[in-house]
Each structure stands twice: as structure tokens, then as C-alpha cells.
Scaffold this motif. Structure first.
Motif, PDB file in Angstrom:
ATOM      1  N   ARG A  24       0.837  -1.217   0.000  1.00 25.63           N
ATOM      2  CA  ARG A  24       0.000   0.000   0.000  1.00 25.63           C
ATOM      3  C   ARG A  24       0.864   1.258   0.000  1.00 25.63           C
ATOM      4  N   ASN A  25       1.957   1.263   0.747  1.00 29.69           N
ATOM      5  CA  ASN A  25       2.873   2.400   0.694  1.00 29.69           C
ATOM      6  C   ASN A  25       3.551   2.511  -0.666  1.00 29.69           C
ATOM      7  N   PHE A  26       3.783   1.356  -1.293  1.00 27.67           N
ATOM      8  CA  PHE A  26       4.358   1.355  -2.639  1.00 27.67           C
ATOM      9  C   PHE A  26       3.394   2.025  -3.622  1.00 27.67           C
ATOM     10  N   ARG A  27       2.106   1.790  -3.451  1.00 24.58           N
ATOM     11  CA  ARG A  27       1.121   2.433  -4.325  1.00 24.58           C
ATOM     12  C   ARG A  27       1.086   3.943  -4.110  1.00 24.58           C
ATOM     13  N   LYS A  28       1.328   4.390  -2.879  1.00 24.66           N
ATOM     14  CA  LYS A  28       1.409   5.828  -2.634  1.00 24.66           C
ATOM     15  C   LYS A  28       2.573   6.448  -3.403  1.00 24.66           C
ATOM     16  N   VAL A  29       3.685   5.730  -3.480  1.00 22.58           N
ATOM     17  CA  VAL A  29       4.830   6.218  -4.267  1.00 22.58           C
ATOM     18  C   VAL A  29       4.432   6.357  -5.734  1.00 22.58           C
ATOM     19  N   ASN A  30       3.725   5.361  -6.254  1.00 21.95           N
ATOM     20  CA  ASN A  30       3.308   5.418  -7.659  1.00 21.95           C
ATOM     21  C   ASN A  30       2.335   6.575  -7.904  1.00 21.95           C
ATOM     22  N   THR A  31       1.436   6.827  -6.958  1.00 15.95           N
ATOM     23  CA  THR A  31       0.505   7.955  -7.105  1.00 15.95           C
ATOM     24  C   THR A  31       1.244   9.291  -7.124  1.00 15.95           C
ATOM     25  N   ALA A  32       2.261   9.423  -6.266  1.00 16.53           N
ATOM     26  CA  ALA A  32       3.054  10.656  -6.252  1.00 16.53           C
ATOM     27  C   ALA A  32       3.830  10.830  -7.553  1.00 16.53           C
ATOM     28  N   LEU A  86       9.191  15.140  -1.783  1.00 19.33           N
ATOM     29  CA  LEU A  86       9.210  14.778  -0.360  1.00 19.33           C
ATOM     30  C   LEU A  86       8.253  13.630  -0.080  1.00 19.33           C
ATOM     31  N   ARG A  87       7.110  13.624  -0.741  1.00 21.89           N
ATOM     32  CA  ARG A  87       6.153  12.531  -0.583  1.00 21.89           C
ATOM     33  C   ARG A  87       6.738  11.212  -1.094  1.00 21.89           C
ATOM     34  N   VAL A  88       7.420  11.260  -2.231  1.00 22.45           N
ATOM     35  CA  VAL A  88       8.066  10.058  -2.767  1.00 22.45           C
ATOM     36  C   VAL A  88       9.136   9.551  -1.808  1.00 22.45           C
ATOM     37  N   CYS A  89       9.892  10.462  -1.240  1.00 21.32           N
ATOM     38  CA  CYS A  89      10.967  10.094  -0.313  1.00 21.32           C
ATOM     39  C   CYS A  89      10.411   9.404   0.933  1.00 21.32           C
TER      40      CYS A  89
END
Length: 405
Positions: A71-79, A130-133
């Protein structure tokens, strides 16, 4: 209301120029924008990593859709999708084309609103990086934990390496954005405002982007506060001094304990044993020989009756005592008989884990292993007509809890 830097529907101000009468260093401003263009035009590695990220998520969506790291990986993709939709390079090139050349006699410069729009887009770009990081670090923690445990390690190496590369690229771009913003912000006071302000009233751009983003504490972002913590009492006398004195401290600690024990032994009062008084020797009485009892004559029938009664008494003594009833603990897997008892067991175990209680039966399991066990037991509870729930529970308990010991 959304902040201007967070609004995707914010329209750019109209292209407008003004005649600059004062002295203005156009070459320095062009140098800053050329540097931004040079960096942003060489982001093909980041685009390739974004494509790999989206393909990985598409392939393993059904298998890892309930995993926290996924789920955190999907947040990276969204960013990363928002980064591709931002197109900061186009805004920078449009402002660069509006700057006059050095050979022009009259300096017609872009307005203040145009530079404010570029600074807003730089703030948006920095927030996305920063969100990706942060999200890449949070996702990498779970995948690294899987690699250490050997759980689907061949499937966890690819996302862990991908997240590491994305984290390093986002950190570099984040540092670039702070430098660009610091170099462009002083030019706001040198440019004139023409027309209506596109920013809301009483809204000011931050003077220091690095301080506004709190990049000094960027290493603290993305860390988790686990609910289950272990408190260990450490004797501080062992850790006083340098690391080289650790061996001497341990020996001194042992010697001090031995000396304290020796002193406590010496301080104890030793009470002497009372002396036995000598008693007068009395002559032992000589037993008198009693008369010999020859018994009574019995008939054969009375003797058989007496013999049978003795056998019954012996058989009563040979019978084993009744086994004591085994007392089952209140929080035990043996008490699971239905869905209600199973739900109560899960709630009690969750409370014991959060409180780090010694009664917890899953204290040897990690957080991800406990969540996997909990989800399997909750699915077992959700079924309305669930027969033989105790056998199914013990099967899941053995596979997901006892086998990890």
C-alpha cells in the motif's frame, strides 16, 4: 480551501511585460533558469523507474493488495503520476522565453505574477519529491523485513531495490528545488506587478523553502511508532565511560557484588547452638516377659469369611485415586469452541500485545506475522455457519503461530 501550491486547477497568470528602468542583471536570472532546464530535461532515469513501478504494481496487485508495504508502494506510484502531470519544465521554458536578450536596448521583463507562478510550481514539485521520499522509505522497511525473514524474498528484492533508487533520486531533486527557490525568491522585489493578483489575499510565499519543508529532520520522516515495545532495565554502571572500558566496568561490577555479599555474610550474627545438659543416667527398665497368647480356635467357615474381608480391603487400597481436573487458563487456545470465544480470544491477545504483557501467546511473532494470523482468524469468525471451528482454529494456530517458534 486548498493551498495554491496544492491546487491542480490553478490557472497561470496572463503573459505580460513591463519596461524596467532600473539596473537589472538579466544574465544571472537566465543562468538560474538554464540550470533548472538542464536538470529537469535529464530525468529519463526517473521516468524509467516510474514505468517499472507501475508495471510491478499491475502484476502483483492481486497477490499483495492487503500488504502494508504494498500500500505504501502504491502511494509512491501515485506521487510519481502527479510528478508527470505537473510538467514544471514547460512553465520554466515559458518564463525563459519571456526574458529579453542582452542585445536589446529596452528591458521588457515579465511581471511579478509570472515569477510567483513558477515559484508555486517549484513548491509543488518539492512537495511531491518529499512525498516520494517518505513513502518509499516506509515501504522499504516492510520489504527489507521480508528479506530478513526469508518470506517471499525473491519477490521482495525487486521492489526494495526500486524503492531505494526512487528514494535517492527524489532526495537529489529535493535538494535542487531548495537551491532554485533560494536563487529566484530575491527577484520578486525587483519585478513589478501588473494586472490582478492570481494568489489569494493575505497569502505570502515562504521565504526559506528548506525551513518550510523541515528538511533538517527529513531522516525522521517515515519512521513508525510501534505499539509493541520491550522495556529492558539496564544497569547504568556498566555503560559509564568509554567503550574501551566496558571490560573493566563488567569486572568491577562483579567484584563489587562479591564484596557486598561477603560483607553481608560477615554482618550476620552467628548464634551458638545451646549446650545439652548432662542428664542423670537412669537404668533402662528391663521388659517383663508377657504370657504367650495361643489364640482362639476358629472354624473353617469363620476363617474363610475373615480372609475374604481382608481381600476386599486390599483391593480398595490398590485402586488409583481420581485424577485431578486440569484447569485451563482463561486466555488459552483450548477455550476456543465457537465464533464468540474466538473473537474474545483475538481481542484479549491484541490487548496483551499492545501492553507487552507476559500473558501474550504471540510475543515471539513480528507485527506482520501477527496481522496475518489475525486476518486468518477473523475470516474464520465471519462465516455464519462454521462447523468444527475448533479444529480449523488449531490448524491455523499451528501453521501461523506455533511453527514460528
Amino acid at each position: 480551501m486548498l493551498e495554491p501550491w496544492n491546487s491542480a486547477t490553478l490557472l497561470p497568470p496572463p503573459v505580460n511585460m513591463f519596461l524596467c528602468v532600473t539596473k537589472f542583471d538579466v544574465s544571472a536570472l537566465k543562468h538560474v533558469f538554464n540550470n533548472i532546464t538542464k536538470v529537469l530535461s535529464k530525468q529519463s532515469p526517473l521516468h524509467k523507474e516510474s514505468a517499472i513501478c507501475s508495471r510491478f504494481l499491475y502484476k502483483y496487485d492481486q497477490k499483495f493488495r492487503n500488504d502494508i508495504g504494498y500500500r505504501n508502494f502504491r502511494k509512491v506510484n501515485t506521487a510519481l503520476k502527479k510528478y508527470l502531470a505537473l510538467n514544471l519544465l514547460k512553465e520554466v521554458e515559458n518564463f525563459l522565453l519571456a526574458l529579453p536578450s542582452e542585445s536589446d536596448e529596452d528591458l521588457y521583463l515579465p511581471t511579478r505574477q509570472m515569477l510567483e507562478f513558477v515559484l508555486l510550481r517549484i513548491i509543488t514539485f518539492s512537495k511531491i519529491m518529499l512525498r516520494v521520499c517518505v513513502c518509499s522509505k516506509q515501504a522499504a522497511v516492510f520489504y527489507l523485513n521480508r528479506i530478513k525473514r526469508g518470506e517471499s524474498h525473491w519477490m521482495s528484492l525487486l521492489p526494495y531495490a526500486l524503492l531505494s533508487r526512487l528514494w535517492s533520486m527524489s532526495m537529489v531533486l529535493l535538494q535542487h528545488t531548495t537551491t532554485w527557490y533560494t536563487n529566484l525568491y530575491p527577484y520578486l522585489n525587483k519585478l513589478q506587478a501588473k494586472g490582478m493578483n492570481f494568489l489569494p489575499d493575505n497569502y505570502n510565499l515562504p521565504e526559506d523553502l528548506e525551513q518550510w519543508l523541515d528538511l533538517k529532520n527529513v531522516d525522521e520522516f517515515g519512521r513508525f511508532d510501534w505499539a509493541q515495545k520491550k522495556f529492558i532495565d539496564v544497569d547504568h554502571t556498566l555503560i559509564d565511560g568509554d567503550d574501551n572500558d566496558l571490560f573493566d566496568n563488567i569486572l568491577g561490577y562483579v567484584n563489587q557484588n562479591n564484596e557486598d555479599e561477603a560483607e553481608s555474610d560477615q554482618q550476620e550474627d552467628i548464634k551458638p547452638l545451646p549446650l545439652l545438659e548432662k542428664s542423670q543416667e537412669n537404668p533402662l527398665p528391663v521388659p517383663t516377659v508377657a504370657k504367650i497368647d495361643h489364640g482362639v480356635v476358629l472354624s473353617r467357615e469363620s476363617f474363610k469369611t475373615l480372609l475374604n474381608s481382608n481381600k476386599n480391603i486390599r483391593n480398595d487400597y490398590k485402586r488409583p485415586p481420581p485424577a485431578p481436573s486440569v484447569k485451563v487458563n482463561e486466555h488459552s487456545p483450548e477455550r476456543i469452541t465457537n465464533s464468540d470465544s474466538l473473537k474474545k480470544f483475538i481481542e484479549t491477545e491484541e490487548r496483551f500485545r499492545n501492553e507487552s504483557d507476559s500473558k501474550s501467546l504471540t510475543s515471539h511473532m513480528s507485527l506482520m506475522q501477527w496481522h496475518a494470523l489475525k486476518n486468518a482468524l477473523l475470516k474464520l469468525c465471519d462465516k455464519v455457519t462454521n462447523r468444527k471451528i475448533d479444529k480449523k482454529f488449531h490448524k491455523i494456530w499451528k501453521q501461523k503461530c506455533l511453527d514460528y517458534m
